[in-house]
Design a protein around this motif. Structure first.
Motif, PDB file in Angstrom:
ATOM      1  N   GLU A 177       0.796  -1.387  -0.110  1.00 37.08           N
ATOM      2  CA  GLU A 177      -0.096   0.009   0.082  1.00 37.08           C
ATOM      3  C   GLU A 177       0.796   1.247  -0.081  1.00 37.08           C
ATOM      4  O   GLU A 177       0.655   2.289  -0.726  1.00 37.08           O
ATOM      5  N   ARG A 178       2.072   1.071   0.715  1.00 32.05           N
ATOM      6  CA  ARG A 178       2.897   2.295   0.883  1.00 32.05           C
ATOM      7  C   ARG A 178       3.561   2.581  -0.491  1.00 32.05           C
ATOM      8  O   ARG A 178       3.781   3.870  -0.980  1.00 32.05           O
ATOM      9  N   LEU A 179       4.043   1.664  -1.166  1.00 32.67           N
ATOM     10  CA  LEU A 179       4.475   1.766  -2.361  1.00 32.67           C
ATOM     11  C   LEU A 179       3.605   2.112  -3.449  1.00 32.67           C
ATOM     12  O   LEU A 179       4.128   3.216  -4.297  1.00 32.67           O
ATOM     13  N   GLU A 180       2.512   1.890  -3.476  1.00 32.49           N
ATOM     14  CA  GLU A 180       1.562   2.528  -4.389  1.00 32.49           C
ATOM     15  C   GLU A 180       1.093   3.897  -3.932  1.00 32.49           C
ATOM     16  O   GLU A 180       1.093   4.816  -4.784  1.00 32.49           O
ATOM     17  N   SER A 181       1.071   4.265  -2.820  1.00 29.54           N
ATOM     18  CA  SER A 181       1.020   5.587  -2.207  1.00 29.54           C
ATOM     19  C   SER A 181       2.219   6.503  -2.782  1.00 29.54           C
ATOM     20  O   SER A 181       1.993   7.666  -3.127  1.00 29.54           O
TER      21      SER A 181
END
Length: 312
Positions: A177-181
């Motif tokens: 999720e953080r990589l996507e953000s």
């Protein structure tokens, strides 16, 4: 960055003659971190692994460039004697991006992490980097705010990072999720499942997959034209080479419980848990670690060769 080994300033890297020659000639180069050698593998196995990883890059068709900071100066590509030094020094610091200016100003030596290796490699003009696993969001990060600097570094650095996912002691869904953000591009290599380092499947999916090194190179070439940021190529171990998933889950649970009981916090959690894993698995995790790094290095070499062959 000028590929000259003479009188470097603290902000200028020394390129080994082989790496400088390859970059000047437009030939493929793959960056390699040194924290794996200094802090991730036991001695003397780390020195053997250092040669094996560089050989795997060459087998993929590229020149290896192991990165470290020696006496305050970043080195991109190490001599055999410099590799000896990195592997033998028990007091070598672990340097992320935030630590590089301190090492430069004070003339300190250290092994580079994913974040600092990525930065120094990109500054040298290297487009591909092979590692074992990325750092990520730690479990209970909602309370501790414990998140690896690797993630933000990759959002700012343009290169391909070939890895076996993130270590499964981390919060894998939160990391994705953080990589996507952060708009970091993530693709599976011949898989739609995100690998869990020691195991082929972390339990989390990835939206995109590439079927070849050539496809991975084209994805990065397109990303590079659009915006800064990395392309993470998640390369799982084959099922017959992974750590037994049942053993993995059992040992992970025991290791996390032991870390909690010992009061390990922050940056101390990962080395504590990995040490517990090594002991509880009878050394099986070490063998898997080396195996996956060699696979990543060879794939990175092939991606670098494909990238170098693309029209400018």
């Amino acid at each position: 960055m000028t590929p000259s080994p003479h009188s470097p300033s603290p902000s200028t890297a020394v390129l080994s003659p082989e790496v400088a020659d390859a970059l000047a000639g437009g030939r493929p180069v793959v960056a390699l971190e040194s924290t794996l050698l200094a802090h991730g593998l036991p001695r003397p196995e780390n020195r053997t692994a250092a040669d094996q990883v560089e050989d795997a890059v060459r087998a993929g068709g590229a020149v290896p460039a192991t990165v470290a900071v020696l006496d305050g100066v970043p080195h991109v590509g190490l001599t055999a004697a410099e590799v000896d030094r990195v592997c033998a020094d028990p007091d070598l610091a672990k340097l992320g991006v935030r630590d590089l200016p301190i090492a430069a100003a004070l003339g300190r030596s250290g092994a580079t992490t994913v974040s600092s290796t990525a930065l120094l490699a990109a500054r040298a003009g290297i487009g591909v980097f092979a590692t074992g696993g990325l750092g990520g969001v730690h479990r209970h990060a909602g309370d501790t705010f414990d998140e690896s600097a690797d993630l933000t570094a990759l959002s700012r650095t343009s290169l391909v990072v070939v890895c076996a996912g993130v270590k499964s002691i981390l919060d894998v869904p939160a990391t994705l999720e953080r990589l996507e953000s952060l708009s970091v591009t993530v693709v599976g290599y011949r898989t739609h499942r995100f690998p869990g380092f020691y195991v082929a499947d972390s339990g989390s999916p990835v939206d995109w997959s590439v079927a070849s090194a050539a496809e991975a190179a084209r994805v990065f070439a397109a990303r590079r034209e659009l915006a800064p940021g990395a392309v993470v190529v998640a390369n799982p171990l084959p099922a017959d080479q992974q750590l037994d998933p049942g053993l993995h889950d059992r040992v992970i649970a025991d290791a996390l419980a032991a870390a909690d009981a010992a009061g390990a916090r922050g940056k101390d959690v990962t080395p504590f848990v990995l040490g517990h894993l090594h002991e509880a698995s009878g050394g099986a995790t070490l063998a898997v670690n080396v195996r996956l790094v060699l696979r990543n290095a060879e794939l990175a070499g092939r991606i670098a060769a494909e990238l170098a062959a693309l029209p400018c």
